[in-house]
Write a protein that holds these residues in place. Sequence first.
Motif, PDB file in Angstrom:
ATOM      1  N   VAL A 189     -71.172  14.165  29.529  1.00 56.25           N
ATOM      2  CA  VAL A 189     -72.341  13.483  30.098  1.00 56.25           C
ATOM      3  C   VAL A 189     -72.854  12.428  29.124  1.00 56.25           C
ATOM      4  CG1 VAL A 189     -74.758  13.787  30.764  1.00 56.25           C
ATOM      5  CG2 VAL A 189     -73.036  15.396  31.583  1.00 56.25           C
ATOM      6  N   ALA A 190     -73.023  12.821  27.856  1.00 59.34           N
ATOM      7  CA  ALA A 190     -73.566  11.889  26.862  1.00 59.34           C
ATOM      8  C   ALA A 190     -72.640  10.696  26.644  1.00 59.34           C
ATOM      9  CB  ALA A 190     -73.811  12.621  25.545  1.00 59.34           C
ATOM     10  N   LEU A 191     -71.341  10.960  26.492  1.00 58.73           N
ATOM     11  CA  LEU A 191     -70.409   9.879  26.151  1.00 58.73           C
ATOM     12  C   LEU A 191     -70.168   8.944  27.330  1.00 58.73           C
ATOM     13  CD1 LEU A 191     -67.903  11.961  23.999  1.00 58.73           C
ATOM     14  CD2 LEU A 191     -69.648  10.358  23.187  1.00 58.73           C
ATOM     15  N   LEU A 192     -70.128   9.487  28.553  1.00 63.07           N
ATOM     16  CA  LEU A 192     -69.900   8.607  29.704  1.00 63.07           C
ATOM     17  C   LEU A 192     -71.121   7.727  29.957  1.00 63.07           C
ATOM     18  CD1 LEU A 192     -67.977  10.965  32.180  1.00 63.07           C
ATOM     19  CD2 LEU A 192     -67.081   9.459  30.409  1.00 63.07           C
ATOM     20  N   LEU A 193     -72.329   8.282  29.738  1.00 64.25           N
ATOM     21  CA  LEU A 193     -73.520   7.433  29.859  1.00 64.25           C
ATOM     22  C   LEU A 193     -73.527   6.365  28.762  1.00 64.25           C
ATOM     23  CD1 LEU A 193     -76.274  10.113  30.662  1.00 64.25           C
ATOM     24  CD2 LEU A 193     -75.578   8.244  32.158  1.00 64.25           C
ATOM     25  N   THR A 194     -73.069   6.752  27.572  1.00 68.13           N
ATOM     26  CA  THR A 194     -73.133   5.846  26.420  1.00 68.13           C
ATOM     27  C   THR A 194     -72.133   4.702  26.525  1.00 68.13           C
ATOM     28  OG1 THR A 194     -73.878   7.612  24.966  1.00 68.13           O
ATOM     29  CG2 THR A 194     -72.795   5.727  23.915  1.00 68.13           C
ATOM     30  N   PHE A 195     -70.876   5.026  26.822  1.00 69.55           N
ATOM     31  CA  PHE A 195     -69.833   4.008  26.775  1.00 69.55           C
ATOM     32  C   PHE A 195     -69.529   3.404  28.145  1.00 69.55           C
ATOM     33  CE2 PHE A 195     -69.139   6.606  22.962  1.00 69.55           C
ATOM     34  CZ  PHE A 195     -69.245   5.605  22.004  1.00 69.55           C
ATOM     35  N   GLY A 196     -70.106   3.974  29.203  1.00 67.38           N
ATOM     36  CA  GLY A 196     -69.902   3.421  30.535  1.00 67.38           C
ATOM     37  C   GLY A 196     -70.258   1.947  30.636  1.00 67.38           C
ATOM     38  N   PRO A 197     -71.416   1.536  30.128  1.00 65.20           N
ATOM     39  CA  PRO A 197     -71.787   0.116  30.272  1.00 65.20           C
ATOM     40  C   PRO A 197     -70.889  -0.818  29.463  1.00 65.20           C
ATOM     41  CG  PRO A 197     -73.702   1.472  29.716  1.00 65.20           C
ATOM     42  CD  PRO A 197     -72.498   2.348  29.553  1.00 65.20           C
ATOM     43  N   ILE A 198     -70.126  -0.297  28.505  1.00 67.89           N
ATOM     44  CA  ILE A 198     -69.284  -1.170  27.674  1.00 67.89           C
ATOM     45  C   ILE A 198     -67.870  -1.285  28.248  1.00 67.89           C
ATOM     46  CG2 ILE A 198     -68.369  -1.553  25.340  1.00 67.89           C
ATOM     47  CD1 ILE A 198     -70.747   0.108  24.290  1.00 67.89           C
ATOM     48  N   SER A 199     -67.213  -0.144  28.402  1.00 64.79           N
ATOM     49  CA  SER A 199     -65.794  -0.176  28.783  1.00 64.79           C
ATOM     50  C   SER A 199     -65.502   0.536  30.104  1.00 64.79           C
ATOM     51  CB  SER A 199     -64.964   0.509  27.686  1.00 64.79           C
ATOM     52  OG  SER A 199     -65.293   1.900  27.640  1.00 64.79           O
ATOM     53  N   GLY A 200     -66.516   1.097  30.719  1.00 68.55           N
ATOM     54  CA  GLY A 200     -66.291   1.932  31.885  1.00 68.55           C
ATOM     55  C   GLY A 200     -66.142   3.399  31.493  1.00 68.55           C
ATOM     56  N   ALA A 201     -65.956   3.621  30.187  1.00 63.95           N
ATOM     57  CA  ALA A 201     -65.865   4.993  29.673  1.00 63.95           C
ATOM     58  C   ALA A 201     -64.830   5.812  30.431  1.00 63.95           C
ATOM     59  CB  ALA A 201     -67.225   5.696  29.718  1.00 63.95           C
ATOM     60  N   HIS A 202     -63.585   5.327  30.466  1.00 64.14           N
ATOM     61  CA  HIS A 202     -62.527   6.137  31.069  1.00 64.14           C
ATOM     62  C   HIS A 202     -62.234   7.348  30.177  1.00 64.14           C
ATOM     63  CE1 HIS A 202     -60.822   2.341  33.282  1.00 64.14           C
ATOM     64  NE2 HIS A 202     -62.057   2.651  33.622  1.00 64.14           N
ATOM     65  N   LEU A 203     -61.947   7.062  28.886  1.00 67.71           N
ATOM     66  CA  LEU A 203     -61.641   8.110  27.883  1.00 67.71           C
ATOM     67  C   LEU A 203     -60.480   8.984  28.338  1.00 67.71           C
ATOM     68  CD1 LEU A 203     -65.278   9.325  26.991  1.00 67.71           C
ATOM     69  CD2 LEU A 203     -64.170   7.165  26.423  1.00 67.71           C
ATOM     70  N   ASN A 204     -59.627   8.461  29.228  1.00 77.14           N
ATOM     71  CA  ASN A 204     -58.622   9.278  29.891  1.00 77.14           C
ATOM     72  C   ASN A 204     -57.581   8.371  30.529  1.00 77.14           C
ATOM     73  OD1 ASN A 204     -57.189  10.969  31.623  1.00 77.14           O
ATOM     74  ND2 ASN A 204     -58.990  12.060  32.366  1.00 77.14           N
ATOM     75  N   PRO A 205     -56.312   8.439  30.092  1.00 80.56           N
ATOM     76  CA  PRO A 205     -55.281   7.586  30.694  1.00 80.56           C
ATOM     77  C   PRO A 205     -55.164   7.741  32.212  1.00 80.56           C
ATOM     78  CG  PRO A 205     -54.457   8.589  28.672  1.00 80.56           C
ATOM     79  CD  PRO A 205     -55.800   9.216  28.940  1.00 80.56           C
ATOM     80  N   ALA A 206     -55.349   8.947  32.730  1.00 74.55           N
ATOM     81  CA  ALA A 206     -55.222   9.132  34.178  1.00 74.55           C
ATOM     82  C   ALA A 206     -56.306   8.348  34.914  1.00 74.55           C
ATOM     83  CB  ALA A 206     -55.324  10.628  34.534  1.00 74.55           C
ATOM     84  N   VAL A 207     -57.516   8.325  34.358  1.00 75.03           N
ATOM     85  CA  VAL A 207     -58.596   7.559  34.985  1.00 75.03           C
ATOM     86  C   VAL A 207     -58.307   6.060  34.888  1.00 75.03           C
ATOM     87  CG1 VAL A 207     -61.057   6.995  34.841  1.00 75.03           C
ATOM     88  CG2 VAL A 207     -60.290   9.371  34.609  1.00 75.03           C
ATOM     89  N   THR A 208     -57.786   5.633  33.751  1.00 72.32           N
ATOM     90  CA  THR A 208     -57.440   4.217  33.588  1.00 72.32           C
ATOM     91  C   THR A 208     -56.387   3.795  34.604  1.00 72.32           C
ATOM     92  OG1 THR A 208     -58.014   4.183  31.236  1.00 72.32           O
ATOM     93  CG2 THR A 208     -56.401   2.559  31.973  1.00 72.32           C
ATOM     94  N   LEU A 209     -55.341   4.621  34.762  1.00 71.66           N
ATOM     95  CA  LEU A 209     -54.288   4.277  35.726  1.00 71.66           C
ATOM     96  C   LEU A 209     -54.825   4.278  37.155  1.00 71.66           C
ATOM     97  CD1 LEU A 209     -51.333   6.264  34.117  1.00 71.66           C
ATOM     98  CD2 LEU A 209     -51.557   3.772  34.299  1.00 71.66           C
ATOM     99  N   ALA A 210     -55.665   5.259  37.466  1.00 75.41           N
ATOM    100  CA  ALA A 210     -56.236   5.297  38.814  1.00 75.41           C
ATOM    101  C   ALA A 210     -57.106   4.077  39.057  1.00 75.41           C
ATOM    102  CB  ALA A 210     -57.048   6.587  38.999  1.00 75.41           C
ATOM    103  N   ASP A 211     -57.892   3.684  38.058  1.00 76.16           N
ATOM    104  CA  ASP A 211     -58.768   2.526  38.208  1.00 76.16           C
ATOM    105  C   ASP A 211     -57.949   1.249  38.411  1.00 76.16           C
ATOM    106  OD1 ASP A 211     -61.509   1.620  38.233  1.00 76.16           O
ATOM    107  OD2 ASP A 211     -61.104   0.616  36.338  1.00 76.16           O
ATOM    108  N   ALA A 212     -56.879   1.112  37.635  1.00 72.53           N
ATOM    109  CA  ALA A 212     -56.025  -0.073  37.795  1.00 72.53           C
ATOM    110  C   ALA A 212     -55.346  -0.075  39.165  1.00 72.53           C
ATOM    111  CB  ALA A 212     -54.992  -0.122  36.677  1.00 72.53           C
TER     112      ALA A 212
END
Lengths: 236, 236, 236, 236
Positions: free
Chosen positions: A52-75
């Motif tokens: 919760v803390a990290l996704l709120l923190t880094f979401g506005p910068i990079s989208g806060a994927h922090l996870n290759p599966a999320v990155t691939l799904a997003d792409a």
Amino acid sequence: MTLGRRLTAEGIGTALLLAAVVGSGIQGERLAGGSVALALLANTLATGAALVALLLTFGPISGAHLNPAVTLADASRGGLGWRDVPGYLGAQIAGAVVGVAVANLMFGEPVFALSRHERHGPAQLLSEFVATFGLLSVVSGCSRLRSATAAPFAVGAYITAAYWFTASTSFANPAVTVARALTDTFTGARGGSPTGAGAPVRETGGEEVRMTLGRRLTAEGIGTALLLAAVVGSGI
Amino acid sequence: MTLGRRLTAEGIGTALLLAAVVGSGIQGERLAGGSVALALLANTLATGAALVALLLTFGPISGAHLNPAVTLADASRGGLGWRDVPGYLGAQIAGAVVGVAVANLMFGEPVFALSRHERHGPAQLLSEFVATFGLLSVVSGCSRLRSATAAPFAVGAYITAAYWFTASTSFANPAVTVARALTDTFTGARGGSPTGAGAPVRETGGEEVRMTLGRRLTAEGIGTALLLAAVVGSGI
Amino acid sequence: MTLGRRLTAEGIGTALLLAAVVGSGIQGERLAGGSVALALLANTLATGAALVALLLTFGPISGAHLNPAVTLADASRGGLGWRDVPGYLGAQIAGAVVGVAVANLMFGEPVFALSRHERHGPAQLLSEFVATFGLLSVVSGCSRLRSATAAPFAVGAYITAAYWFTASTSFANPAVTVARALTDTFTGARGGSPTGAGAPVRETGGEEVRMTLGRRLTAEGIGTALLLAAVVGSGI
Amino acid sequence: MTLGRRLTAEGIGTALLLAAVVGSGIQGERLAGGSVALALLANTLATGAALVALLLTFGPISGAHLNPAVTLADASRGGLGWRDVPGYLGAQIAGAVVGVAVANLMFGEPVFALSRHERHGPAQLLSEFVATFGLLSVVSGCSRLRSATAAPFAVGAYITAAYWFTASTSFANPAVTVARALTDTFTGARGGSPTGAGAPVRETGGEEVRMTLGRRLTAEGIGTALLLAAVVGSGI
């Protein structure tokens, strides 16, 4: 936001995530006096809260994927451009490895140690499939909400539940899969995902570990690809 | 909002925060029947929940820093004016000391007692660095969200995780560091940050304690300054 | 919204709140196998979660005070009209008594039984003062946020913390104080607020209980009045 | 949004919900070393978190009822058209059955096994009435808030509390009632709702189980109908 800044955010965020996952596992096990349920409760609480803390923190910068599966799904859905994908994946995996090292050092463990925890079999594969399917559904579904704060809570809550409802306490996150093979503590996983909670531990040679890791990542890769095809195809 | 009202909010908020941290530590340890994991779970739950409540409550008045490191980081980024900083720091430290006294009194402990818990060494310093770095990242990142309620949840969640994933159960909060040296209970820390959970306890003279406290605050000060420079410089 | 509908909401909401407080206390104690910390963790989790759910649910109808102290504070600040106050207080107390009866019945306990748990002394009074002061600060502070959902989370989080950081596990809620005298289970309180967790239990006659309840409510009334004066006066 | 897509969302969402409920119950019991309170804490945490995640995820698609009682209440208030109701109910029940099977398979249990847990009597019926009444109140009340994210948190929090404050750890969800009869593990319920935590277990024939299930569903149906009439009539 420049690509450099976004990759820095992905790297730092994934490092802090792994530090939280592995560190709270070590502390939980040390303090729990032999109760695996108590250790996993502490590990779960810390992991869900960190997400919760990290996704709120880094979401506005990079989208806060922090996870290759999320990155691939997003792409796959046209969110992130494909040429940014390799950088994201590299930053996530590097960050995850650094995070495990930091956790090991904070608790006086060796910087890296190959995990001797191990689990096998179709039940584990089903667990990982269910966990990944659920996580990608959560990420996808929450993108429909016009709220920058819904997804962080939803993902944190989902992983909180998945620690308990899957037999592998799966993370549905290949960067975590790689990194957890590098700690021989509570959350360590020989070639992969299980916390090894309650699992019989036995000595293995490094070669065997690398093979298992290779096989597991292959399975995860195929499963993720199938999932992505299904998710994108169905439009859910 | 007048400065007097803001300083009152910082003082009351920090006092309630310390009352929650120290009080729940005492109650947790008393009821846990010897299980440190159970005591720390209760302490974590109460601390994280108190942070959410207090940051939502005092945020609209003073910004609810409740933490000298957050005040300094905010001033460094041009948020709070530098001439308000001494007042904020004084209110936070005074509030923290009052809060510890209130907790001790609520549970029938001496108003103040020098803590005999102690931890040392590079692993502890790394833990505090990681904890402070993470907290300042969370505060900084959430300021990009257009939501007055995101940061309270993110900070509460972050500290919930940090209690477990750092070896020092660090607070990344110098006011807490000072105040926790004044209670000889579960969350008491000789010269600083650890809960001392599971730590070997030994008798020490007051002089040695003050020296340790001095050294620790110096280390925290240097670390915080370096962090602030890095954070401000990198723009994350 | 008609007054009748608002009073119905206050009554049902307070009944469900007390059912959750008392019911989860019974279930927690029955399942905890003698661990008071585990029983109180369950009781805390259920109470905090119930508050979040009920305040979100009944907030749009009646404001979801569910607490005479909140009603009086709201009227003092010009929120609720003074002529609606008696109805609110009556609905809250009646609801609380019904809720305790429902909880007792759900778990096969006598509908009403005078509690034999008891705690005394200045530490308890300090605990209740701190708890009430904190709760009214939270309610007051959150009213400054332009968010209908912030206060429910803040109050739920605050009570979660207060269960652990006050020596009386105080509710800062006179309706709860009255109602908890009517169950002789985990959360029962002879004349008031403590859960009695860990307290020595001894038999007492009904007369003595009523006197203690009377004295406690008098103390709470005076304390609440002083607090309200301070809160309204200081404008925090 | 087409009906097909909405029914898919209801089916997948209910399947993941049941997988979380049943799977976390199995894992909790296996790791808890005999402490029913610890097992139920884990089960509660996972269930509440899963609800938050799934309601945020599937809310924008189908409304995320995941519960025949919610679907009927929504149709009664003119939300969902009556001709979509049979599809919703079918998708929910089919999804729930699939979810139980997935959980059983993930943990190496038989795909389906009739539950031998059992509870009876008026206290249980009162528990289910209270739980269902509360849930429908929460869903109804939160629909007044102009926030797409309030109801997921409120429902998750409510069920978290209801696991502990009702004697049946009731789900107030007929699809769950049916599905939980199909697992002979921690959350399994012979013909219905209780987790059976701490309940004496005894062997029964399949016929008797089906009768009990039939009787229980009839009781739930009548109770839900009465509740809906009361809720719709009173306008709360």
